[in-house]
Design a protein around this motif. Structure first.
Motif, short mmCIF file in Angstrom:
data_model
loop_
_atom_site.label_atom_id
_atom_site.label_comp_id
_atom_site.label_asym_id
_atom_site.label_seq_id
_atom_site.Cartn_x
_atom_site.Cartn_y
_atom_site.Cartn_z
N VAL A 21 6.55 47.44 -21.16
CA VAL A 21 7.75 46.64 -21.22
C VAL A 21 8.85 47.59 -21.09
O VAL A 21 8.77 48.60 -21.93
N VAL A 22 9.82 47.27 -20.22
CA VAL A 22 10.93 48.03 -20.00
C VAL A 22 12.23 47.37 -20.15
O VAL A 22 12.57 46.40 -19.41
N ASP A 23 13.00 47.69 -21.22
CA ASP A 23 14.40 47.05 -21.46
C ASP A 23 15.05 47.82 -22.34
O ASP A 23 14.83 48.86 -23.16
N ASP A 24 16.46 47.88 -22.02
CA ASP A 24 17.44 48.83 -22.64
C ASP A 24 17.80 48.51 -24.09
O ASP A 24 18.53 49.03 -24.60
N ASP A 25 17.22 47.19 -24.50
CA ASP A 25 17.98 46.66 -25.58
C ASP A 25 16.76 46.75 -26.64
O ASP A 25 15.67 46.01 -26.57
N ALA A 26 16.98 47.59 -27.76
CA ALA A 26 15.79 47.63 -28.64
C ALA A 26 15.48 46.30 -29.23
O ALA A 26 14.27 46.41 -29.79
N ALA A 27 16.33 45.57 -29.57
CA ALA A 27 15.87 44.20 -30.21
C ALA A 27 14.87 43.52 -29.31
O ALA A 27 13.91 42.86 -29.69
N VAL A 28 15.14 43.37 -28.08
CA VAL A 28 14.38 42.64 -27.03
C VAL A 28 12.97 43.46 -26.94
O VAL A 28 11.86 42.62 -26.85
N LEU A 29 13.20 44.79 -26.91
CA LEU A 29 11.69 45.33 -26.76
C LEU A 29 10.93 45.13 -28.16
O LEU A 29 9.83 44.92 -28.12
N ARG A 47 12.78 52.30 -23.05
CA ARG A 47 14.08 51.81 -23.17
C ARG A 47 14.89 52.16 -21.84
O ARG A 47 15.95 51.57 -21.87
N SER A 48 14.18 52.74 -20.80
CA SER A 48 14.80 52.59 -19.72
C SER A 48 13.71 52.78 -18.61
O SER A 48 12.57 53.23 -18.88
N GLY A 49 13.98 52.74 -17.07
CA GLY A 49 13.36 52.71 -15.97
C GLY A 49 12.77 54.31 -15.98
O GLY A 49 11.68 54.47 -15.63
N THR A 50 13.86 55.30 -15.92
CA THR A 50 13.56 56.52 -16.00
C THR A 50 12.57 56.89 -17.02
O THR A 50 11.64 57.81 -16.64
N ASP A 67 13.03 44.54 -17.20
CA ASP A 67 14.41 44.01 -17.39
C ASP A 67 15.15 44.24 -16.02
O ASP A 67 14.81 45.41 -15.31
N TYR A 68 15.72 43.26 -15.59
CA TYR A 68 16.66 43.51 -14.36
C TYR A 68 17.74 44.18 -14.49
O TYR A 68 17.87 45.21 -13.72
N LYS A 69 18.65 43.91 -15.60
CA LYS A 69 19.77 44.54 -15.71
C LYS A 69 19.83 45.87 -16.91
O LYS A 69 19.77 45.57 -18.06
N ASN A 74 18.23 49.28 -11.85
CA ASN A 74 17.72 48.01 -12.12
C ASN A 74 16.28 47.58 -11.93
O ASN A 74 15.56 48.45 -11.34
N GLY A 75 15.95 46.55 -12.43
CA GLY A 75 14.24 46.22 -12.44
C GLY A 75 13.70 46.07 -10.94
O GLY A 75 12.72 46.54 -10.90
N ILE A 76 14.58 45.56 -10.17
CA ILE A 76 13.93 45.56 -8.55
C ILE A 76 13.89 47.00 -8.24
O ILE A 76 12.93 47.18 -7.60
N GLU A 77 14.80 47.75 -8.19
CA GLU A 77 14.69 49.30 -8.15
C GLU A 77 13.63 49.96 -8.64
O GLU A 77 12.74 50.53 -7.91
N LEU A 78 13.46 49.58 -9.75
CA LEU A 78 12.10 50.27 -10.60
C LEU A 78 10.99 49.69 -10.05
O LEU A 78 10.03 50.60 -9.84
#
Length: 138
Positions: A21-29, A47-50, A67-69, A74-78
């Motif tokens: 799971v990849v998302d920059d929001d810790a609460a969502v993760l 916490r990031s695509g990188t 996550d997309y944003k 962004n998620g599509i690029e990842l």
């Protein structure tokens, strides 16, 4: 509480599918980790695509939830980067910012499912199970 314990005991008798799971929001993760582990998945969070792309020594995922944003990529690029490195696991894009073209752009990157964040719980688990079951095998 009892149901969660018995569900986890059942899930441990067979191999657990692994979801990254990849998302920059810790609460969502944290929420997604809890949701998916409760449903019998092994979960790794980033916490990031990188961070995901730099974790090359990790065992492969059976499915990615991205996550997309995000600020770095962004998620599509990842998803496109994952495909370039021969990672054929299905990708599910999650977003709180839908637009009319997101499904088309996601499909171009090989993403079949886009799930809106307010509706994640049951929809996401169903999408992951379906994506893993229908994953092409080499």
């Amino acid at each position: 509480m009892i149901e969660v314990s018995s569900h986890r005991a059942q899930a441990s008798s067979s191999p657990q599918p692994t979801v990254f799971v990849v998302d920059d929001d810790a609460a969502v993760l944290g929420s997604l980790r809890f949701l998916l582990e409760t449903d019998g998945f092994a979960v790794r969070t980033f916490r990031s695509g990188t961070a995901l792309l730099n974790a090359s020594a990790t065992p492969g995922a059976d499915c990615y939830v991205i996550d997309y944003k995000m600020p770095d990529i962004n998620g599509i690029e990842l998803a496109g980067q994952l495909r370039k490195s021969d990672r054929d696991a299905p990708v599910i894009l999650i977003t709180g910012y839908p637009d009319e073209n997101i499904s088309t752009r996601a499909a171009t990157a090989g993403i079949k499912d886009v799930v809106l964040k307010p509706l994640l719980e049951e929809n996401l688990v169903k999408c992951i199970r379906h994506a893993i079951q229908n994953r092409p095998r080499a």
